[in-house]
Write a protein that holds these residues in place. Structure first.
Motif, PDB file in Angstrom:
ATOM      1  N   GLY A 137       0.822  -1.208   0.000  1.00  0.00           N
ATOM      2  CA  GLY A 137       0.000   0.000   0.000  1.00  0.00           C
ATOM      3  C   GLY A 137       0.858   1.260   0.000  1.00  0.00           C
ATOM      4  N   ARG A 138       1.906   1.229   0.799  1.00  0.00           N
ATOM      5  CA  ARG A 138       2.791   2.385   0.866  1.00  0.00           C
ATOM      6  C   ARG A 138       3.526   2.591  -0.464  1.00  0.00           C
ATOM      7  N   ALA A 139       3.847   1.508  -1.161  1.00  0.00           N
ATOM      8  CA  ALA A 139       4.543   1.604  -2.447  1.00  0.00           C
ATOM      9  C   ALA A 139       3.679   2.328  -3.480  1.00  0.00           C
ATOM     10  N   LEU A 140       2.359   2.053  -3.498  1.00  0.00           N
ATOM     11  CA  LEU A 140       1.473   2.735  -4.442  1.00  0.00           C
ATOM     12  C   LEU A 140       1.388   4.230  -4.116  1.00  0.00           C
ATOM     13  N   TYR A 141       1.220   4.557  -2.843  1.00  0.00           N
ATOM     14  CA  TYR A 141       1.112   5.968  -2.463  1.00  0.00           C
ATOM     15  C   TYR A 141       2.414   6.704  -2.778  1.00  0.00           C
ATOM     16  N   ARG A 142       3.533   6.052  -2.491  1.00  0.00           N
ATOM     17  CA  ARG A 142       4.833   6.680  -2.724  1.00  0.00           C
ATOM     18  C   ARG A 142       5.068   6.920  -4.213  1.00  0.00           C
ATOM     19  N   SER A 143       4.693   5.992  -5.066  1.00  0.00           N
ATOM     20  CA  SER A 143       4.877   6.173  -6.512  1.00  0.00           C
ATOM     21  C   SER A 143       3.992   7.304  -7.044  1.00  0.00           C
ATOM     22  N   ALA A 144       2.824   7.522  -6.420  1.00  0.00           N
ATOM     23  CA  ALA A 144       1.921   8.583  -6.873  1.00  0.00           C
ATOM     24  C   ALA A 144       2.448   9.970  -6.522  1.00  0.00           C
ATOM     25  N   ILE A 145       3.177  10.091  -5.403  1.00  0.00           N
ATOM     26  CA  ILE A 145       3.676  11.409  -4.987  1.00  0.00           C
ATOM     27  C   ILE A 145       5.139  11.613  -5.371  1.00  0.00           C
ATOM     28  N   SER A 146       5.689  10.700  -6.191  1.00  0.00           N
ATOM     29  CA  SER A 146       7.102  10.814  -6.598  1.00  0.00           C
ATOM     30  C   SER A 146       7.252  11.225  -8.056  1.00  0.00           C
ATOM     31  N   LEU A 147       6.175  11.674  -8.684  1.00  0.00           N
ATOM     32  CA  LEU A 147       6.241  12.087 -10.075  1.00  0.00           C
ATOM     33  C   LEU A 147       7.081  13.357 -10.211  1.00  0.00           C
ATOM     34  N   LEU A 148       7.923  13.409 -11.254  1.00  0.00           N
ATOM     35  CA  LEU A 148       8.825  14.544 -11.461  1.00  0.00           C
ATOM     36  C   LEU A 148       8.577  15.184 -12.819  1.00  0.00           C
ATOM     37  N   TYR A 149       8.546  16.519 -12.819  1.00  0.00           N
ATOM     38  CA  TYR A 149       8.473  17.223 -14.090  1.00  0.00           C
ATOM     39  C   TYR A 149       9.749  16.958 -14.882  1.00  0.00           C
ATOM     40  N   ASP A 150       9.578  16.848 -16.198  1.00  0.00           N
ATOM     41  CA  ASP A 150      10.724  16.625 -17.068  1.00  0.00           C
ATOM     42  C   ASP A 150      11.138  17.932 -17.749  1.00  0.00           C
TER      43      ASP A 150
END
Length: 459
Positions: A379-392
């Motif tokens: 569960g934490r892995a999904l939340y972490r991937s959602a808030i780790s997006l980076l502008y290119d």
């Protein structure tokens, strides 16, 4: 026997001579006294004005075609030009030096007791006339002529005294100044001396470039327990700012500007259009201690005209010192698309390819996926991937006319919702829109791939 007597006498004479020489070497010799001249005693200074206990009421300087009176405020002890705009300040240290020179004026020497040719000393047409009025009613007139050929002072006369004196350069330098030479000016209120620490105290900073648009930074108020929050960009888009970039590319240049060499162009200008200040660009800086709004006008000969709002004085500064006004917000934005603490989040919703999945995080107390309790790590892995997006990078075009590839919604414990939509620009890039408005940037599809992988681990 008689044959050896001459030899013995000679040896005895040599021994006596050697003994005498040794005795002379052991006897201290009185050093030769050199003739020395007594050091010349400098001629005493002649005191022309001695009023050290009485402060001048007024000092009036006629120099370079202008006559200006200077006074001291008896209550505050501050110096200013007589009948001048109170919003315009003066260099207090320089004016104190002027008044002090008028209270005690001395001469190195008398040049001429009564000259019949004042033109020799430039006294027929003095370059400067200083009238001093003391609080006890006493008055003096100081006239300054040319500089001495040796450069050790200026010729001068006082009152009705026919003598020509050599005045100290230190004193005369205070007399040979116009009003603008005594003015003091600064572009900002007190920002302190530490740019890095000051950067964390900025509450609002707005760069308004007229047709080129606005760049607005805001920092939320400190928390109840003194927490300091990060800088945010609110215009032209709302994104988080990068604290270090904000310090390096915005605050540091502003600190360089505040200490830049300024030129005073005009006090109380009648024609702001002459300086391009009728429709200026503006810079607003606000912190807990105050705020400054700077007006930025036209450019001429490599210098740009500026004014501090509320102070009627036009200054100029090197145009290069204002380069930060052309800043692109992309240079100071946080590359992280969004960031919400799991401790404050209620849920994460993922909409993709017609399917909606909901991850409940309940303030980090546990994880429920589509209603079922799941492994905390997954569960934490999904939340972490959602808030780790980076502008290119910046998007050259928009794809918001299409259906989004994915929509992410984070609902906070207080009920507020934050929505992120990703639109395909091409096979590798996704345009980012927040709460229905494009950010103007895209991210790499690899960020979405990480979210999909975390979802699949929960199915």
């Amino acid at each position: 026997m008689k044959r050896w007597l001459p030899i013995a006498a000679a040896l005895l004479a040599v021994a006596v001579l050697l003994g005498a020489m040794q005795l002379l070497n052991q006897t201290p010799q009185k050093p030769m006294e050199m003739a020395t001249e007594a050091p010349a005693t400098p001629a005493p200074m002649r005191v022309l004005i001695d009023k050290q206990e009485v402060v001048p009421e007024r000092v009036i300087i006629a120099y370079n075609g202008e006559t200006t009176g200077y006074v001291i405020n008896k209550q505050t002890g501050t110096y200013a030009a007589e009948n001048y705009d109170e919003r315009l300040t003066f260099d207090q240290a320089a004016m104190e030096r002027l008044f002090t020179s008028c209270m005690r004026l001395v001469s190195r020497k008398t040049i001429d007791e009564a000259s019949s040719e004042l033109s020799i000393y430039g006294m027929d047409e003095p370059v400067c006339v200083v009238d001093v009025e003391f609080q006890d009613g006493e008055r003096h007139e100081i006239r300054v002529g040319g500089r001495s050929p040796l450069g050790d002072g200026y010729y001068g006369m006082i009152d009705n005294d026919p003598a020509v004196y050599l005045l100290l350069t230190y004193d005369v330098e205070s007399f040979l100044k116009g009003l603008y030479d005594y003015r003091s000016y600064s572009l900002f209120h007190d920002l302190g001396d530490d740019a890095e620490n000051y950067s964390l105290t900025v509450r609002e900073l707005v760069i308004d470039r007229n047709q080129a648009g606005r760049l607005c930074f805001l920092r939320p108020a400190d928390g109840a327990n003194g927490e300091t929050y990060g800088i945010e960009i609110h215009e032209p888009v709302k994104v988080n700012g990068d604290e270090y970039s904000f310090y390096q590319k915005v605050i540091n240049p502003i600190f360089s500007l505040k200490s830049a060499k300024l030129r005073l162009m005009e006090d109380n200008p009648d024609d702001l259009a002459r300086y391009g200040l009728d429709t200026p660009q503006t810079l607003l800086v606000r912190d807990d201690g105050g705020q400054t709004r700077l007006l930025i006008g036209g450019e001429e000969d490599g210098r740009t005209y500026v004014m501090r709002d509320g102070i009627p004085a036009v200054l100029s500064v090197k145009t290069s010192a204002l380069a930060f006004m052309e800043l692109d917000y992309a240079q100071v934005m946080d590359r992280l698309v969004w960031l919400y603490s799991i401790d404050q989040a209620q849920s994460l919703t993922v909409e993709r390819q017609g399917r909606t999945d909901v991850l409940e995080v309940r303030g980090g107390t546990g994880f429920w996926f589509n209603g079922a309790r799941v492994d905390d790590e997954k569960g934490r892995a999904l939340y972490r991937s959602a808030i780790s997006l980076l502008y290119d990078d910046r998007a050259a075009e928009t794809a918001m006319y299409k259906d989004p590839e994915c929509v992410l919604t984070i609902t906070m414990l207080d009920g507020t919702r934050n929505r992120l939509a990703l639109y395909a620009l091409n096979e590798r890039h996704l345009e980012v829109a927040r709460d229905g408005v494009t950010t103007g940037f895209y991210l790499n599809k690899s960020g979405l791939s990480d979210i999909i992988t975390a979802l699949e681990n929960l199915y």
